[in-house]
Scaffold this active site. Structure first.
Site, PDB file in Angstrom:
ATOM      1  N   TYR A 168      -0.183 -21.225  10.263  1.00  0.00           N
ATOM      2  CA  TYR A 168       0.465 -19.975  10.704  1.00  0.00           C
ATOM      3  C   TYR A 168       1.617 -20.307  11.656  1.00  0.00           C
ATOM      4  O   TYR A 168       2.724 -19.774  11.518  1.00  0.00           O
ATOM      5  CB  TYR A 168      -0.551 -19.042  11.372  1.00  0.00           C
ATOM      6  CG  TYR A 168       0.095 -17.774  11.889  1.00  0.00           C
ATOM      7  CD1 TYR A 168       0.613 -16.833  11.002  1.00  0.00           C
ATOM      8  CD2 TYR A 168       0.216 -17.527  13.260  1.00  0.00           C
ATOM      9  CE1 TYR A 168       1.231 -15.669  11.475  1.00  0.00           C
ATOM     10  CE2 TYR A 168       0.826 -16.377  13.737  1.00  0.00           C
ATOM     11  CZ  TYR A 168       1.337 -15.451  12.837  1.00  0.00           C
ATOM     12  OH  TYR A 168       1.956 -14.312  13.298  1.00  0.00           O
ATOM     13  N   ARG A 210       0.848  -1.210   0.000  1.00  0.00           N
ATOM     14  CA  ARG A 210       0.000   0.000   0.000  1.00  0.00           C
ATOM     15  C   ARG A 210       0.875   1.248   0.000  1.00  0.00           C
ATOM     16  O   ARG A 210       1.203   1.797   1.061  1.00  0.00           O
ATOM     17  CB  ARG A 210      -0.942  -0.043   1.207  1.00  0.00           C
ATOM     18  CG  ARG A 210      -2.041  -1.098   1.057  1.00  0.00           C
ATOM     19  CD  ARG A 210      -2.826  -1.289   2.325  1.00  0.00           C
ATOM     20  NE  ARG A 210      -2.041  -1.910   3.383  1.00  0.00           N
ATOM     21  CZ  ARG A 210      -2.483  -2.139   4.619  1.00  0.00           C
ATOM     22  NH1 ARG A 210      -3.701  -1.787   4.960  1.00  0.00           N
ATOM     23  NH2 ARG A 210      -1.702  -2.714   5.516  1.00  0.00           N
ATOM     24  N   ASN A 242       9.563  -7.912   8.616  1.00  0.00           N
ATOM     25  CA  ASN A 242       8.351  -7.832   9.443  1.00  0.00           C
ATOM     26  C   ASN A 242       7.086  -8.231   8.678  1.00  0.00           C
ATOM     27  O   ASN A 242       6.131  -8.720   9.282  1.00  0.00           O
ATOM     28  CB  ASN A 242       8.234  -6.395   9.980  1.00  0.00           C
ATOM     29  CG  ASN A 242       6.846  -6.064  10.460  1.00  0.00           C
ATOM     30  OD1 ASN A 242       6.428  -6.473  11.538  1.00  0.00           O
ATOM     31  ND2 ASN A 242       6.089  -5.321   9.637  1.00  0.00           N
ATOM     32  N   GLU A 264      -3.461  -4.448  12.672  1.00  0.00           N
ATOM     33  CA  GLU A 264      -4.446  -4.946  11.693  1.00  0.00           C
ATOM     34  C   GLU A 264      -4.404  -6.479  11.578  1.00  0.00           C
ATOM     35  O   GLU A 264      -5.135  -7.065  10.785  1.00  0.00           O
ATOM     36  CB  GLU A 264      -4.163  -4.323  10.308  1.00  0.00           C
ATOM     37  CG  GLU A 264      -4.411  -2.832  10.286  1.00  0.00           C
ATOM     38  CD  GLU A 264      -4.138  -2.206   8.929  1.00  0.00           C
ATOM     39  OE1 GLU A 264      -3.861  -2.924   7.946  1.00  0.00           O
ATOM     40  OE2 GLU A 264      -4.198  -0.972   8.854  1.00  0.00           O
ATOM     41  N   PHE A 265      -3.512  -7.102  12.354  1.00  0.00           N
ATOM     42  CA  PHE A 265      -3.274  -8.546  12.229  1.00  0.00           C
ATOM     43  C   PHE A 265      -4.561  -9.386  12.265  1.00  0.00           C
ATOM     44  O   PHE A 265      -4.798 -10.209  11.392  1.00  0.00           O
ATOM     45  CB  PHE A 265      -2.313  -8.973  13.349  1.00  0.00           C
ATOM     46  CG  PHE A 265      -2.028 -10.440  13.408  1.00  0.00           C
ATOM     47  CD1 PHE A 265      -1.044 -11.011  12.614  1.00  0.00           C
ATOM     48  CD2 PHE A 265      -2.744 -11.267  14.278  1.00  0.00           C
ATOM     49  CE1 PHE A 265      -0.776 -12.376  12.675  1.00  0.00           C
ATOM     50  CE2 PHE A 265      -2.482 -12.626  14.346  1.00  0.00           C
ATOM     51  CZ  PHE A 265      -1.504 -13.176  13.544  1.00  0.00           C
ATOM     52  N   SER A 303       7.088 -14.997  16.257  1.00  0.00           N
ATOM     53  CA  SER A 303       5.849 -14.924  17.047  1.00  0.00           C
ATOM     54  C   SER A 303       5.889 -15.944  18.174  1.00  0.00           C
ATOM     55  O   SER A 303       6.625 -16.935  18.097  1.00  0.00           O
ATOM     56  CB  SER A 303       4.645 -15.239  16.151  1.00  0.00           C
ATOM     57  OG  SER A 303       3.469 -15.370  16.911  1.00  0.00           O
TER      58      SER A 303
END
Ligand code: NDP
Ligand code: 8X3
Length: 251
Positions: free
Chosen positions: A152, A34, A86, A188-189, A139
């Protein structure tokens, strides 16, 4: 002046890291898909900190686009000291036997292959000057698996494995490698994970104080500002109200 390239700088942890690095006087290369958001952030940081910034629009899943974008970096920005890998996402929550294969492709292509494509393009630039620091955003999901999160979690276990192996591979080239593993961080995850369902996403962070993107950005900034002879290899950061991937103290 040190130069940092941050992937996924258009929101969340990447964007907050751009703010934190600009405040420290880093020259920045902000990347994501974006471009309007990257450019807005760049304009703001130029005004606020007189930061030197370029923005690059590319999808980390596209090998050629990624390579072309990194090759297009102007010479005065090419001496990259810090790479923050990231960009990443979770898509959906499902048992493996019911999983959406398109979701799997998105996660694997972004979180593993995208991270590798960017690293393959940037690491030689660091190696050529004999120093650099790669910060991979892993994570808690790369430390323990949870129901419905299998693919994930697998991608974040891969980030852990790649961080360890990069550290070995690039040791003699003077490159430091850190795996930063956040727990629940409100960005926004979850909206991305739930395909735009913001109401469902909001519930993930209700009833306790989650981490903010700024919290993680400040920790990344601390890590990259340590003296040259110190490397934090691996760090797990949780909200105080989170004990593991699934256990929360909610009021
Ligand atoms: P956000 O959704 O807010 O940010 C994700 C960033 O990744 C965006 O800037 C997005 O930019 C970029 N991105 C996603 N896919 C692509 C792609 N194909 N090509 C280029 N850029 C891409 O989430 P977070 O800030 O929370 O996520 C950042 C990292 O932190 C991820 O790796 C995530 O897995 C990890 N993480 C997050 C946690 C959390 O609870 N939030 C906890 C642990 C780890 P754009 O859409 O413009 O391309
Ligand atoms: C994001 C944290 O627990 O939703 O990596 O997988 S979790």
């Amino acid at each position: 002046m040190r130069t940092a390239l941050i992937t996924g700088a258009s929101s969340g942890i990447g964007e907050a890291t751009a703010y934190a690095f600009a405040e420290k006087g880093f020259r920045l290369i902000l990347t994501g898909r974006r471009l309007d958001r990257l450019n807005n952030t760049a304009d703001l940081l130029r005004k606020r900190y007189a930061a030197e910034i370029i923005t690059l629009q590319f999808d980390v899943r596209n090998r050629q686009e990624t390579l072309d974008a990194i090759n297009s970096i102007p010479e005065d920005f090419k001496s990259i000291d810090i790479l923050v890998n990231n960009a990443g996402l979770a898509a959906g929550l499902a048992h493996v036997q019911d999983g959406d294969v398109d979701d799997w492709d998105r996660m694997i292509d972004t979180n593993i292959k995208g991270l590798l494509y960017v690293t393959r393009a940037v690491a030689p630039l660091m190696i050529a000057k004999g120093r650099g620091h790669i910060v991979n955003v892993g994570s808690v999901a790369g430390r323990e698996v949870y129901e419905n999160g299998g693919v994930y979690c697998a991608t974040k276990y891969a980030v852990d494995a790649l961080s360890r192996s990069m550290r070995i591979d690039m040791l003699e080239s003077g490159i430091k490698v850190t795996n930063v593993c956040p727990g629940a961080t409100e960005t926004e995850f979850s909206t991305v994970r739930f395909k735009g369902d913001a109401e469902r996403a909001k519930k993930v962070y209700e009833g306790y104080k989650s981490l903010t993107a700024k919290d993680i950005a400040e920790i990344i900034t601390y890590i990259v500002n340590l003296p040259e002879h110190i490397c934090i290899n691996d760090i797990l950061i949780m909200p105080s109200a989170q004990a593991n991937a699934v256990k929360f103290n909610k009021s």
